[in-house]
Write an enzyme that holds these catalytic residues in place. Structure first.
Site, PDB file in Angstrom:
ATOM      1  CG  HIS A   1      -5.907  -1.082  -1.749  1.00  0.00           C
ATOM      2  ND1 HIS A   1      -4.948  -0.760  -2.680  1.00  0.00           N
ATOM      3  CD2 HIS A   1      -5.485  -0.544  -0.578  1.00  0.00           C
ATOM      4  CE1 HIS A   1      -3.993  -0.053  -2.102  1.00  0.00           C
ATOM      5  NE2 HIS A   1      -4.297   0.087  -0.831  1.00  0.00           N
TER       6      HIS A   1
ATOM      7  CB  CYS B   1      -0.945  -0.062   1.208  1.00  0.00           C
ATOM      8  SG  CYS B   1      -2.169   1.242   1.330  1.00  0.00           S
TER       9      CYS B   1
ATOM     10  CG  ASP C   1      -6.688  -1.368  -5.488  1.00  0.00           C
ATOM     11  OD1 ASP C   1      -7.441  -0.553  -4.924  1.00  0.00           O
ATOM     12  OD2 ASP C   1      -5.526  -1.603  -5.103  1.00  0.00           O
TER      13      ASP C   1
END
Length: 228
Positions: A196, A117, A165
């Site tokens: 995600h 991330c 995502d």
């Protein structure tokens, strides 16, 4: 396996040591949730594989030692903390962490970086601005807008994305696919049905076991091939 906390240029660097006490170095780069239980579990897992793992506290300038949960309230708090974070400072901290690991007597051979991330974005930037020996970047949201940095990368890099995502549109991922095509030492894997943070088994609303079961071994294998 043991752990300790080192001091590096003003911030804390928790370090996990493998059972052998020595091994290649690996900087593990956090998500927006900070050094939470999930990241600690990943650090322990990687140390069990034989790596000396360092996890920088990236939010130390504004929110030292901070971490959040993964529920709706925790995500909102994490977004607020991440909004105060300066990416250039983060890359500088990761560069310092790589240098620190290289200088440790417990580290033998190479030093790489793995990020998720926020950490996926920063790990890619680290590859372009510093000298890690290998980088794995997982669903870094700023990567598609910084593919021009690939010309500055000298180490092997693996990118992993989810094709569904909501934070990184599929066309943005396609830009990365086009940019890495034909580049030696650079690979990209897209789990089309994954969203995600699909590797985060500490966050039920993000974790997707099936794509994670394919993606995590790919990441581990890439690190092993290039760190030894």
């Amino acid at each position: 396996m043991t752990s300790r906390v080192d001091e590096v240029g003003g911030f804390e660097l928790p370090v996990w040591l493998p059972a052998a006490g020595r091994g290649p170095g690996l900087v593990l780069v956090q998500e927006i949730f900070g050094l939470d239980a999930y990241l600690r579990s990943v650090a322990s897992e990687l140390a069990a594989m034989g790596y000396v793992v360092g996890v920088p506290d990236l939010f130390w300038r504004t929110d030292p030692g901070w971490s959040s949960g993964h529920d709706e309230q925790g995500v909102a708090a994490a977004m607020a903390v991440a909004g105060r974070f300066d990416h250039a400072d983060g890359v500088a901290d990761l560069t310092a962490a790589v240098a620190h690991l290289r200088a440790l007597p417990e580290v033998t051979g190479k030093v790489g970086a793995l990020g998720f991330c926020l950490g996926g974005s920063l790990a890619f930037a680290l590859a372009a601005h510093a000298d890690p020996d290998v980088v794995v970047s997982c669903y870094g949201s700023t990567v598609p807008d910084q593919v021009d940095l690939l010309d500055r990368v000298r180490c092997p890099v693996q990118f992993q994305f989810g094709g569904s995502d909501p934070y990184i549109p599929r066309e943005a991922v396609a830009r990365v696919e086009r940019a890495v095509a034909g580049r030696e030492g650079v690979e990209i894997h897209v789990e089309e049905q994954a969203g995600h943070a699909f590797l985060n088994h500490g966050a039920p609303q993000f974790f997707q076991p099936e794509p994670a079961a394919r993606a995590w071994p790919r990441a581990v294998d890439f690190l092993a091939r290039h760190l030894g």
